[in-house]
Design a protein around this motif. Structure first.
Motif, PDB file in Angstrom:
ATOM      1  N   THR A  28      29.201   8.322 -18.360  1.00  0.00           N
ATOM      2  CA  THR A  28      30.634   8.017 -18.339  1.00  0.00           C
ATOM      3  C   THR A  28      30.975   7.214 -17.092  1.00  0.00           C
ATOM      4  O   THR A  28      31.679   6.203 -17.166  1.00  0.00           O
ATOM      5  CB  THR A  28      31.469   9.314 -18.394  1.00  0.00           C
ATOM      6  OG1 THR A  28      31.139  10.013 -19.592  1.00  0.00           O
ATOM      7  CG2 THR A  28      32.955   9.002 -18.393  1.00  0.00           C
ATOM      8  N   GLY A  29      30.462   7.626 -15.948  1.00  0.00           N
ATOM      9  CA  GLY A  29      30.706   6.896 -14.704  1.00  0.00           C
ATOM     10  C   GLY A  29      30.137   5.492 -14.738  1.00  0.00           C
ATOM     11  O   GLY A  29      30.791   4.526 -14.326  1.00  0.00           O
ATOM     12  N   GLN A  30      28.917   5.349 -15.248  1.00  0.00           N
ATOM     13  CA  GLN A  30      28.276   4.034 -15.309  1.00  0.00           C
ATOM     14  C   GLN A  30      29.015   3.110 -16.274  1.00  0.00           C
ATOM     15  O   GLN A  30      29.253   1.937 -15.958  1.00  0.00           O
ATOM     16  CB  GLN A  30      26.811   4.183 -15.727  1.00  0.00           C
ATOM     17  CG  GLN A  30      25.955   4.829 -14.662  1.00  0.00           C
ATOM     18  CD  GLN A  30      24.532   5.094 -15.134  1.00  0.00           C
ATOM     19  OE1 GLN A  30      24.227   5.030 -16.332  1.00  0.00           O
ATOM     20  NE2 GLN A  30      23.663   5.414 -14.194  1.00  0.00           N
ATOM     21  N   LEU A  31      29.374   3.609 -17.437  1.00  0.00           N
ATOM     22  CA  LEU A  31      30.088   2.781 -18.407  1.00  0.00           C
ATOM     23  C   LEU A  31      31.483   2.408 -17.896  1.00  0.00           C
ATOM     24  O   LEU A  31      31.959   1.295 -18.126  1.00  0.00           O
ATOM     25  CB  LEU A  31      30.185   3.490 -19.759  1.00  0.00           C
ATOM     26  CG  LEU A  31      28.878   3.580 -20.545  1.00  0.00           C
ATOM     27  CD1 LEU A  31      29.060   4.436 -21.780  1.00  0.00           C
ATOM     28  CD2 LEU A  31      28.369   2.203 -20.908  1.00  0.00           C
ATOM     29  N   ASP A  32      32.121   3.331 -17.187  1.00  0.00           N
ATOM     30  CA  ASP A  32      33.434   3.044 -16.618  1.00  0.00           C
ATOM     31  C   ASP A  32      33.332   1.915 -15.592  1.00  0.00           C
ATOM     32  O   ASP A  32      34.186   1.017 -15.560  1.00  0.00           O
ATOM     33  CB  ASP A  32      34.027   4.296 -15.980  1.00  0.00           C
ATOM     34  CG  ASP A  32      35.486   4.111 -15.613  1.00  0.00           C
ATOM     35  OD1 ASP A  32      36.253   3.681 -16.511  1.00  0.00           O
ATOM     36  OD2 ASP A  32      35.852   4.376 -14.458  1.00  0.00           O
ATOM     37  N   THR A  33      32.279   1.920 -14.777  1.00  0.00           N
ATOM     38  CA  THR A  33      32.059   0.850 -13.796  1.00  0.00           C
ATOM     39  C   THR A  33      31.847  -0.490 -14.494  1.00  0.00           C
ATOM     40  O   THR A  33      32.427  -1.511 -14.106  1.00  0.00           O
ATOM     41  CB  THR A  33      30.838   1.181 -12.910  1.00  0.00           C
ATOM     42  OG1 THR A  33      31.078   2.424 -12.259  1.00  0.00           O
ATOM     43  CG2 THR A  33      30.596   0.102 -11.881  1.00  0.00           C
ATOM     44  N   ILE A  34      31.047  -0.497 -15.535  1.00  0.00           N
ATOM     45  CA  ILE A  34      30.775  -1.736 -16.280  1.00  0.00           C
ATOM     46  C   ILE A  34      32.056  -2.264 -16.919  1.00  0.00           C
ATOM     47  O   ILE A  34      32.374  -3.456 -16.821  1.00  0.00           O
ATOM     48  CB  ILE A  34      29.684  -1.499 -17.347  1.00  0.00           C
ATOM     49  CG1 ILE A  34      28.337  -1.227 -16.673  1.00  0.00           C
ATOM     50  CG2 ILE A  34      29.579  -2.693 -18.299  1.00  0.00           C
ATOM     51  CD1 ILE A  34      27.272  -0.699 -17.611  1.00  0.00           C
ATOM     52  N   LEU A  35      32.806  -1.383 -17.575  1.00  0.00           N
ATOM     53  CA  LEU A  35      34.034  -1.817 -18.241  1.00  0.00           C
ATOM     54  C   LEU A  35      35.079  -2.295 -17.239  1.00  0.00           C
ATOM     55  O   LEU A  35      35.838  -3.227 -17.524  1.00  0.00           O
ATOM     56  CB  LEU A  35      34.588  -0.694 -19.115  1.00  0.00           C
ATOM     57  CG  LEU A  35      33.730  -0.358 -20.341  1.00  0.00           C
ATOM     58  CD1 LEU A  35      34.275   0.867 -21.053  1.00  0.00           C
ATOM     59  CD2 LEU A  35      33.633  -1.543 -21.281  1.00  0.00           C
ATOM     60  N   SER A  36      35.126  -1.695 -16.059  1.00  0.00           N
ATOM     61  CA  SER A  36      36.063  -2.142 -15.024  1.00  0.00           C
ATOM     62  C   SER A  36      35.702  -3.554 -14.572  1.00  0.00           C
ATOM     63  O   SER A  36      36.577  -4.388 -14.335  1.00  0.00           O
ATOM     64  CB  SER A  36      36.035  -1.193 -13.831  1.00  0.00           C
ATOM     65  OG  SER A  36      36.491   0.069 -14.208  1.00  0.00           O
ATOM     66  N   TYR A  37      34.404  -3.829 -14.451  1.00  0.00           N
ATOM     67  CA  TYR A  37      33.956  -5.162 -14.060  1.00  0.00           C
ATOM     68  C   TYR A  37      34.315  -6.185 -15.138  1.00  0.00           C
ATOM     69  O   TYR A  37      34.824  -7.269 -14.846  1.00  0.00           O
ATOM     70  CB  TYR A  37      32.451  -5.165 -13.803  1.00  0.00           C
ATOM     71  CG  TYR A  37      31.930  -6.517 -13.377  1.00  0.00           C
ATOM     72  CD1 TYR A  37      32.214  -7.027 -12.115  1.00  0.00           C
ATOM     73  CD2 TYR A  37      31.164  -7.288 -14.237  1.00  0.00           C
ATOM     74  CE1 TYR A  37      31.750  -8.264 -11.725  1.00  0.00           C
ATOM     75  CE2 TYR A  37      30.699  -8.527 -13.856  1.00  0.00           C
ATOM     76  CZ  TYR A  37      31.000  -9.013 -12.597  1.00  0.00           C
ATOM     77  OH  TYR A  37      30.543 -10.242 -12.214  1.00  0.00           O
ATOM     78  N   VAL A  38      34.081  -5.856 -16.395  1.00  0.00           N
ATOM     79  CA  VAL A  38      34.412  -6.763 -17.499  1.00  0.00           C
ATOM     80  C   VAL A  38      35.918  -6.997 -17.539  1.00  0.00           C
ATOM     81  O   VAL A  38      36.382  -8.118 -17.759  1.00  0.00           O
ATOM     82  CB  VAL A  38      33.885  -6.206 -18.846  1.00  0.00           C
ATOM     83  CG1 VAL A  38      34.418  -7.006 -20.015  1.00  0.00           C
ATOM     84  CG2 VAL A  38      32.371  -6.189 -18.852  1.00  0.00           C
ATOM     85  N   ASP A  39      36.700  -5.952 -17.296  1.00  0.00           N
ATOM     86  CA  ASP A  39      38.151  -6.085 -17.280  1.00  0.00           C
ATOM     87  C   ASP A  39      38.585  -7.023 -16.157  1.00  0.00           C
ATOM     88  O   ASP A  39      39.508  -7.817 -16.320  1.00  0.00           O
ATOM     89  CB  ASP A  39      38.793  -4.712 -17.111  1.00  0.00           C
ATOM     90  CG  ASP A  39      40.270  -4.718 -17.457  1.00  0.00           C
ATOM     91  OD1 ASP A  39      40.631  -5.397 -18.443  1.00  0.00           O
ATOM     92  OD2 ASP A  39      41.040  -4.043 -16.755  1.00  0.00           O
TER      93      ASP A  39
END
Length: 94
Positions: A28-39
């Motif tokens: 969850t933490g890793q995916l949240d970091t990735i999605l924040s970067y894409v955003d």
């Protein structure tokens, strides 16, 4: 953008992944970091930038089909583990 543990659990279920609670929290933490970067990338002004499929110009590397002599059947079957003098014998896949 944020992703919840419930969403990660759902995606893991769809992918047939069995995650422990520790793995779930980590993912969850890793995916949240990735999605924040894409955003963050969506903040860029792309007006006037042509859509591309690749960062570098690429061309098709295929050659034209040409008729050429093929390998004789007996020579092709010579190293086959199993054959019936006409074709390769392979295990049935269902």
């Amino acid at each position: 953008m944020s992703i919840s543990e419930q969403e990660v659990r759902h995606v893991a279920h769809l992918a047939r992944l069995q995650l422990t609670e520790a793995q779930l929290r980590q993912m969850t933490g890793q995916l949240d970091t990735i999605l924040s970067y894409v955003d963050k990338l969506s903040e860029l002004d792309t007006e006037g930038v042509a859509p591309t499929t690749h960062a570098l110009a690429a061309s098709n590397a295929f050659r034209e089909d040409r008729v050429a002599p093929s390998l004789p059947r007996q020579e092709a079957l010579a190293n086959a583990p199993q054959h019936n003098d006409e074709s390769f014998i392979v295990p049935r896949v269902i």
